[in-house]
Enzyme design. Structure first.
Site, PDB file in Angstrom:
ATOM      1  N   GLU A  49     -70.574  50.839 -10.537  1.00 22.16           N
ATOM      2  CA  GLU A  49     -69.178  51.107 -10.141  1.00 22.16           C
ATOM      3  C   GLU A  49     -68.297  50.010 -10.735  1.00 22.16           C
ATOM      4  OE1 GLU A  49     -67.183  53.427  -8.274  1.00 22.16           O
ATOM      5  OE2 GLU A  49     -65.676  52.041  -9.068  1.00 22.16           O
ATOM      6  N   CYS A  85     -59.178  68.375  -3.657  1.00 14.30           N
ATOM      7  CA  CYS A  85     -58.309  68.833  -2.568  1.00 14.30           C
ATOM      8  C   CYS A  85     -57.054  69.500  -3.140  1.00 14.30           C
ATOM      9  CB  CYS A  85     -57.933  67.684  -1.646  1.00 14.30           C
ATOM     10  SG  CYS A  85     -57.267  68.279  -0.074  1.00 14.30           S
ATOM     11  N   ASP A 104     -67.147  65.497  -6.590  1.00 20.18           N
ATOM     12  CA  ASP A 104     -66.204  66.141  -7.501  1.00 20.18           C
ATOM     13  C   ASP A 104     -66.775  66.397  -8.896  1.00 20.18           C
ATOM     14  OD1 ASP A 104     -64.486  65.935  -5.382  1.00 20.18           O
ATOM     15  OD2 ASP A 104     -63.164  64.441  -6.297  1.00 20.18           O
ATOM     16  N   CYS A 117     -59.565  72.138   3.740  1.00 22.17           N
ATOM     17  CA  CYS A 117     -58.309  71.504   3.337  1.00 22.17           C
ATOM     18  C   CYS A 117     -57.429  71.353   4.579  1.00 22.17           C
ATOM     19  CB  CYS A 117     -57.578  72.344   2.285  1.00 22.17           C
ATOM     20  SG  CYS A 117     -56.059  71.505   1.769  1.00 22.17           S
TER      21      CYS A 117
HETATM   22  C1  LIG Z   1     -54.113  62.918  -2.747  1.00 23.46           C
HETATM   23  C2  LIG Z   1     -55.493  63.345  -2.331  1.00 23.46           C
HETATM   24  C3  LIG Z   1     -55.685  63.910  -1.082  1.00 23.46           C
HETATM   25  C4  LIG Z   1     -56.953  64.312  -0.684  1.00 23.46           C
HETATM   26  N1  LIG Z   1     -57.093  64.864   0.553  1.00 23.46           N
HETATM   27  C5  LIG Z   1     -58.317  65.222   0.986  1.00 23.46           C
HETATM   28  C6  LIG Z   1     -58.495  65.705   2.307  1.00 23.46           C
HETATM   29  O1  LIG Z   1     -57.538  65.773   3.087  1.00 23.46           O
HETATM   30  N2  LIG Z   1     -59.732  66.088   2.705  1.00 23.46           N
HETATM   31  C7  LIG Z   1     -60.811  66.002   1.870  1.00 23.46           C
HETATM   32  O2  LIG Z   1     -61.924  66.356   2.277  1.00 23.46           O
HETATM   33  N3  LIG Z   1     -60.672  65.540   0.593  1.00 23.46           N
HETATM   34  C8  LIG Z   1     -59.463  65.136   0.148  1.00 23.46           C
HETATM   35  N4  LIG Z   1     -59.312  64.624  -1.126  1.00 23.46           N
HETATM   36  C9  LIG Z   1     -60.456  64.684  -2.056  1.00 23.46           C
HETATM   37  C10 LIG Z   1     -61.479  63.555  -1.881  1.00 23.46           C
HETATM   38  O3  LIG Z   1     -60.851  62.290  -1.866  1.00 23.46           O
HETATM   39  C11 LIG Z   1     -62.465  63.642  -3.053  1.00 23.46           C
HETATM   40  O4  LIG Z   1     -63.004  64.950  -3.093  1.00 23.46           O
HETATM   41  C12 LIG Z   1     -63.597  62.644  -2.915  1.00 23.46           C
HETATM   42  O5  LIG Z   1     -63.108  61.332  -2.953  1.00 23.46           O
HETATM   43  C13 LIG Z   1     -64.616  62.846  -4.040  1.00 23.46           C
HETATM   44  O6  LIG Z   1     -65.609  61.861  -3.971  1.00 23.46           O
HETATM   45  P1  LIG Z   1     -66.402  61.439  -5.280  1.00 23.46           P
HETATM   46  O7  LIG Z   1     -67.298  60.328  -4.860  1.00 23.46           O
HETATM   47  O8  LIG Z   1     -66.965  62.621  -5.949  1.00 23.46           O
HETATM   48  O9  LIG Z   1     -65.264  60.853  -6.236  1.00 23.46           O
HETATM   49  P2  LIG Z   1     -64.396  59.552  -5.983  1.00 23.46           P
HETATM   50  O10 LIG Z   1     -64.260  59.279  -4.537  1.00 23.46           O
HETATM   51  O11 LIG Z   1     -63.152  59.752  -6.777  1.00 23.46           O
HETATM   52  O12 LIG Z   1     -65.257  58.377  -6.602  1.00 23.46           O
HETATM   53  C14 LIG Z   1     -65.690  58.336  -7.926  1.00 23.46           C
HETATM   54  C15 LIG Z   1     -66.094  56.892  -8.235  1.00 23.46           C
HETATM   55  O13 LIG Z   1     -66.755  56.859  -9.512  1.00 23.46           O
HETATM   56  C16 LIG Z   1     -66.314  55.717 -10.205  1.00 23.46           C
HETATM   57  N5  LIG Z   1     -66.467  55.920 -11.642  1.00 23.46           N
HETATM   58  C17 LIG Z   1     -65.664  56.620 -12.451  1.00 23.46           C
HETATM   59  N6  LIG Z   1     -66.095  56.524 -13.723  1.00 23.46           N
HETATM   60  C18 LIG Z   1     -67.215  55.761 -13.695  1.00 23.46           C
HETATM   61  C19 LIG Z   1     -68.100  55.297 -14.705  1.00 23.46           C
HETATM   62  N7  LIG Z   1     -67.908  55.589 -15.995  1.00 23.46           N
HETATM   63  N8  LIG Z   1     -69.150  54.531 -14.328  1.00 23.46           N
HETATM   64  C20 LIG Z   1     -69.349  54.211 -13.017  1.00 23.46           C
HETATM   65  N9  LIG Z   1     -68.516  54.626 -12.024  1.00 23.46           N
HETATM   66  C21 LIG Z   1     -67.463  55.384 -12.367  1.00 23.46           C
HETATM   67  C22 LIG Z   1     -64.845  55.590  -9.795  1.00 23.46           C
HETATM   68  O14 LIG Z   1     -64.370  54.268 -10.013  1.00 23.46           O
HETATM   69  C23 LIG Z   1     -64.894  55.964  -8.321  1.00 23.46           C
HETATM   70  O15 LIG Z   1     -65.095  54.841  -7.488  1.00 23.46           O
HETATM   71  C24 LIG Z   1     -58.063  64.170  -1.553  1.00 23.46           C
HETATM   72  C25 LIG Z   1     -57.877  63.573  -2.809  1.00 23.46           C
HETATM   73  C26 LIG Z   1     -56.615  63.152  -3.201  1.00 23.46           C
HETATM   74  C27 LIG Z   1     -56.422  62.494  -4.545  1.00 23.46           C
END
Ligand SMILES: Cc1cc2nc3c(=O)[nH]c(=O)nc-3n(C[C@H](O)[C@H](O)[C@H](O)COP(=O)(O)OP(=O)(O)OC[C@H]3O[C@@H](n4cnc5c(N)ncnc54)[C@H](O)[C@@H]3O)c2cc1C
Length: 396
Positions: A35, A161, A296, A339
């Site tokens: 990370e 989202c 995601d 949502c």
């Molecule tokens: C404005 C907004 C509102 C939202 N509202 C909601 C809600 O109300 N309810 C809900 O359930 N969800 C909501 N979400 C969605 C939710 O935040 C995401 O679906 C969730 O954070 C996805 O988790 P993730 O771990 O897949 O990605 P993320 O949490 O985005 O984490 C990905 C991580 O990977 C790291 N990374 C990226 N590239 C690399 C690389 N090359 N090497 C190593 N690490 C890397 C990043 O730095 C980051 O820390 C919302 C999102 C936003 C932006």
């Protein structure tokens, strides 16, 4: 080779941290997590911050503080994955080997996906809650607008989202109504879908809210260009292209898997989004059985959100534990998505649905198509605590 881990996780966001914590609870001993960021964000709060209902400090923690004990944090960015060699290559050229790989680097925000958008983000009237640097800018713009035109856009294609594009529009209208200026503000909400969201029952309530606030809803429409200097947008809709002047523009950008991931062997051939090709229920890669993905960046058809991946974490952790113990994975993810539509700055409608946008309520005896005050308390006050203290600890 710099290092090798029995389990290597790419990404320390919502998915990576909760999964690594749960695996630690399952006594998996050797976990590495790559990370690059030193700050961890709870992104769902960004919507509330944009509406003046939360502070940025509530949505941030030092990454070191959320890293589960016993997990080795590899501070770097992954640049490539070589699944035939069981090796990950970091941006500095170092290589890390793995026994099992979990890929969860989230989504890339494609600011260049709309002509003029990347440049427009630096202008004073354009904002996006999707950039962690901007929810406070959104609130400053909402607070200062007294008349004129406010445009809110939701992109086509996968988005985290997706409904968050609408949440800020409804909360801004609620604020403007409270300030007695809503009648002087033309509000345009642009959505790519044929109806306001697409879930039966939920649409009726959203349509009622749109009417109550006097919002002009453009369905089947997308943002085709931004001219920040002239403060205009072009919108591509069923009747052709429309040019619209704005005083406030809130954009949710197009999104896809990170570019470096797109160019690895992990996406399916022909998947332009570049997501990791997993069995959408087992969350295991279809061609590389020691590769997994969730959150995601996974090519699962559910709505991309934290609520979905909370269920995915439990499935993937148990399946990985089974494989590490030499047995077959048995757990299956049920395509759940959610949502929480903040319809005012005090009420929320919880839309829960499956990958085909069919209602999937957690409490079927409660009328799901209702805005409720307790749902707002849950979303605004209780979920952040559950996130920091239970989800990121692998306990919820
Ligand atoms: C404005 C907004 C509102 C939202 N509202 C909601 C809600 O109300 N309810 C809900 O359930 N969800 C909501 N979400 C969605 C939710 O935040 C995401 O679906 C969730 O954070 C996805 O988790 P993730 O771990 O897949 O990605 P993320 O949490 O985005 O984490 C990905 C991580 O990977 C790291 N990374 C990226 N590239 C690399 C690389 N090359 N090497 C190593 N690490 C890397 C990043 O730095 C980051 O820390 C919302 C999102 C936003 C932006």
């Amino acid at each position: 080779m710099a290092a090798r881990h029995e389990v290597l996780v790419i990404g320390g966001g919502n998915a990576g941290i909760s999964l690594a914590a749960r695996l630690r609870r399952y006594k998996v001993g050797d976990i590495g997590l790559v990370e690059p960021r030193t700050t961890h964000y709870f992104q769902p709060l960004f919507s509330h911050i944009g509406a003046g209902a939360a502070r940025m400090s509530e949505a941030m923690r030092d990454q070191a503080k959320v890293m589960p004990r016993g997990v080795e944090w590899i501070r770097g960015s992954v640049a490539d994955i070589l699944p035939d060699e069981n090796v990950v290559v970091l941006a500095d050229g170092s290589r890390v080997g793995y026994g099992q790989l979990v890929v969860c680097p989230g989504l890339q925000l494609d600011w260049d996906g709309v002509p003029g958008l990347a440049e427009a983000m630096a202008s004073p009237d354009v904002t996006s809650n999707y950039d962690p640097a901007m929810p406070e800018k959104t609130w400053a713009l909402v607070r200062s607008l007294r008349h004129g035109t406010a445009v809110f856009t939701q992109p086509p294609g996968p988005a985290k989202c997706a409904g968050a594009a609408q949440k800020i529009a409804y909360m801004a209208c609620d604020y403007w109504r409270e300030q007695d200026v809503l009648r002087d503000i033309r509000v345009v909400l642009v959505v790519p879908t044929p109806t306001v969201f697409g879930v039966e029952g939920v649409d009726a309530l959203l349509d009622a809210k749109v009417a109550e606030y006097g919002i002009e809803l453009r369905t089947g429409t997308t943002l085709a260009g931004v001219d920040a200097a002239r403060r205009t947008v072009s919108l591509a809709g069923p009747a052709g292209t429309e040019e619209l002047a704005f005083d406030l523009l809130h954009v949710v950008p197009p999104q896809s898997a990170p570019d470096w991931l797109k160019s690895t062997a992990l996406p399916a051939a022909g998947d332009a989004g570049g997501f990791v090709e997993v069995d959408p229920e087992l969350l295991r890669h279809r061609r590389y059985p020691n590769v997994w993905s969730l959150g995601d960046a996974a090519a699962t058809p559910n709505s991309k959100c934290g609520g979905a991946l909370r269920k995915q974490v439990k499935v993937l952790a148990k399946n990985l534990k089974a494989v590490l113990a030499g047995t077959e994975p048995q757990q299956r993810y049920n395509h759940y998505g959610v949502c929480p539509f903040t319809l005012t700055r005090h009420t929320v409608l919880f839309a829960e649905f499956d990958h085909q946008y069919r209602p999937m309520p957690t409490f079927p005896w409660l009328d799901p198509a209702k805005e409720r005050r307790w749902a707002w308390v849950l979303d605004r006050r209780i979920f952040p605590q559950i996130y920091w203290h239970l989800i990121l600890k692998g306990r919820a």
